[in-house]
Enzyme design. Structure first.
Site, mmCIF file in Angstrom:
data_model
loop_
_atom_site.group_PDB
_atom_site.id
_atom_site.type_symbol
_atom_site.label_atom_id
_atom_site.label_comp_id
_atom_site.label_asym_id
_atom_site.label_seq_id
_atom_site.Cartn_x
_atom_site.Cartn_y
_atom_site.Cartn_z
ATOM 1 N N ASP A 14 0.404 -1.518 0.006
ATOM 2 C CA ASP A 14 0.299 -0.126 -0.339
ATOM 3 C C ASP A 14 0.884 1.421 -0.079
ATOM 4 O O ASP A 14 0.669 2.094 -0.721
ATOM 5 C CB ASP A 14 -0.934 -0.415 1.696
ATOM 6 C CG ASP A 14 -2.424 -0.915 1.153
ATOM 7 O OD1 ASP A 14 -2.920 -1.717 0.056
ATOM 8 O OD2 ASP A 14 -2.967 -1.244 2.029
ATOM 9 N N ARG A 96 1.499 4.518 17.311
ATOM 10 C CA ARG A 96 1.187 5.744 15.967
ATOM 11 C C ARG A 96 1.100 7.247 16.551
ATOM 12 O O ARG A 96 1.826 8.441 15.970
ATOM 13 C CB ARG A 96 -0.149 5.530 15.737
ATOM 14 C CG ARG A 96 -0.457 4.910 14.883
ATOM 15 C CD ARG A 96 0.075 4.147 14.708
ATOM 16 N NE ARG A 96 -0.536 2.960 13.677
ATOM 17 C CZ ARG A 96 0.491 1.674 13.099
ATOM 18 N NH1 ARG A 96 1.660 1.308 13.981
ATOM 19 N NH2 ARG A 96 -0.509 0.964 12.223
ATOM 20 N N ASP A 125 -6.348 3.641 12.870
ATOM 21 C CA ASP A 125 -4.774 4.378 13.164
ATOM 22 C C ASP A 125 -5.107 5.287 12.616
ATOM 23 O O ASP A 125 -3.814 6.130 12.511
ATOM 24 C CB ASP A 125 -3.773 2.918 12.249
ATOM 25 C CG ASP A 125 -3.546 1.614 12.718
ATOM 26 O OD1 ASP A 125 -3.682 2.493 14.073
ATOM 27 O OD2 ASP A 125 -3.174 1.229 12.661
ATOM 28 N N SER A 176 -3.544 -9.141 7.686
ATOM 29 C CA SER A 176 -2.897 -7.576 7.703
ATOM 30 C C SER A 176 -2.008 -7.387 9.393
ATOM 31 O O SER A 176 -2.832 -8.182 11.070
ATOM 32 C CB SER A 176 -4.586 -6.534 8.117
ATOM 33 O OG SER A 176 -3.647 -5.216 8.550
#
Ligand code: ARG
Length: 400
Positions: A14, A96, A125, A176
């Site tokens: 991605d 994050r 996220d 994922s």
């Protein structure tokens, strides 16, 4: 005038494709920025950096933030016993704010006017990246190419092939995954059926119970002001310590968590976590607190811990409430010193013993043997007064 953007780059499909998409569709020169927080095998981050360039970034940087992640994010989470919904050690949620802080700094260093992330519109996220950016750089633009673009995996591969972008050729995994030194997360594929057991292939950091050793292993953790500082008497910095405990507890199959999670965006999702180190360390820390914290403080702290975990989960790391709770937690940790013996065996990590020079356990008060110093005669008056409101109520209103 340059139109630069610093992209949180993982090296996966991605974000690799996003580099060119941001150039074509938004006119950005992209600086790829990969943050090493313990997710990769040695040497892998160099390949990630090169891949960023190969995929069209004008610059590609890798930042080793393992110690910073451990010291500034994992340490406070340990002190707070932070578990979202009482189970999840906040693996991704803790990372994050740190990643965003680096993106913002690199943006300043490289003259960029924007930062970007590769999140979809369905997860937590995106919230954590963007709300952190709002907190520390409120005027910076944040781009979310994957959310905006909405391409399927196959379409993304085709789009990249048409342009000759050398996308990572990794064997397709239906899951994922997100990972760092505090643990590993897995979603998607068969895991989306909450009735199905997670297949063994999902796991990497914990042995299946059938292959876990048949003997109990002990490990002693030493804490100083609520932070683990040594394993079996050997002092280690926090990043190295977590990694070591993770490896040893993982070999015993400790730390697998299977849960239905309430996401901030409103849905329930089925999540599989592997956090051998986190589970072991948090069990030890909570137990040491039971020895060292005065009981009123302990009760208040237990009440705040869930709230603290929720703030982190919801992307509110850099906020006034979080800061105020940190002040409370820091104060509470001043006397949380000592050793905890942890036993590891077939998926469990339990406390086998604890000691502390700051402990509030007094043998002569607790004992039932002849050395007992507890004054039993005082209990008679104490119980009478403790029960007095109940007695008064019962006299007037009758018994329940
Ligand atoms: N559900 C977890 C969380 O919200 C894990 C997220 C993992 N992120 C990812 N991009 N795979 O913290």
């Amino acid at each position: 005038m340059s139109n630069r953007l610093v992209l949180a780059y993982s090296g996966g499909l991605d974000t690799s494709v996003a580099i060119q998409w941001l150039a074509e569709n938004k006119g950005y020169e992209v600086v790829a920025c990969a943050i090493d927080i313990g997710q990769a095998a040695p040497g892998e981050m160099d390949r990630v950096r090169q891949r960023g360039l190969d995929c069209g970034a004008v610059e590609s940087v890798v930042i080793d933030a393992k110690n910073e992640f451990a010291d500034d994010f994992v340490g406070p989470a340990i002190a707070a016993n932070a578990l979202y919904m009482g189970k999840y050690p906040l693996v991704s949620a803790l990372s994050r704010p740190l990643i965003t802080r680096h993106l913002v700094r690199v943006a300043g260093d490289t003259g960029a006017t924007a930062i970007g992330h590769g999140c979809t519109g369905k997860g937590n996220d995106q919230v954590r990246f963007e709300v952190t950016a709002m907190a520390i750089a409120p005027d910076l633009t944040v781009e979310a190419p994957i959310r905006e673009w909405g391409l399927s995996r196959d379409a993304a591969i085709e789009w990249a092939n048409e342009r000759g972008i050398p996308i990572p050729v990794k064997k397709a995994t239906p899951y994922s995954i997100d990972e760092n030194l505090w643990g590993r997360t897995a979603e998607c594929g068969i895991l989306e059926d909450p009735w199905e057991s997670p297949p063994e292939e999902v796991f990497e950091r914990s042995a299946p119970l059938g292959r876990a050793p048949d003997d109990v292993e002990e490990l002693t953790l030493t804490f100083d002001r609520g932070r683990p500082v040594a394993v079996d008497g050997r002092e280690l910095d926090l990043a190295a310590l977590v990694t070591e405990v993770d490896r040893r507890a993982g070999a015993h199959g400790v730390g697998r968590i299977d849960m239905l999670e309430d996401r901030l965006v409103g849905i329930k999702s089925r999540e599989i976590y592997e956090c051998p180190g986190a589970v072991t360390i948090l069990n030890a820390h909570r137990d040491l607190e039971d020895l060292c914290l005065e009981q009123e403080l302990a009760q208040e702290k237990r009440g705040l811990e869930g709230r603290y975990a929720q703030l982190i989960y919801n992307g509110l790391w850099f906020t006034p409430l979080k800061r105020a709770l940190d002040a409370f937690i820091d104060t509470s940790q001043v006397y949380v010193d000592g050793d905890v013996r942890m036993a590891l065996y077939k998926g469990s990590a339990w406390v086998a013993g604890r000691r502390s020079s700051q402990g509030l356990y007094e043998h002569d008060l607790a004992t039932y043997d002849a050395s007992d110093q507890f004054d039993h005669t005082q209990s008679e008056g104490f119980v009478k007064l403790w029960g007095l409101p109940t007695k008064v109520w019962a006299r007037r209103q009758g018994n329940l």
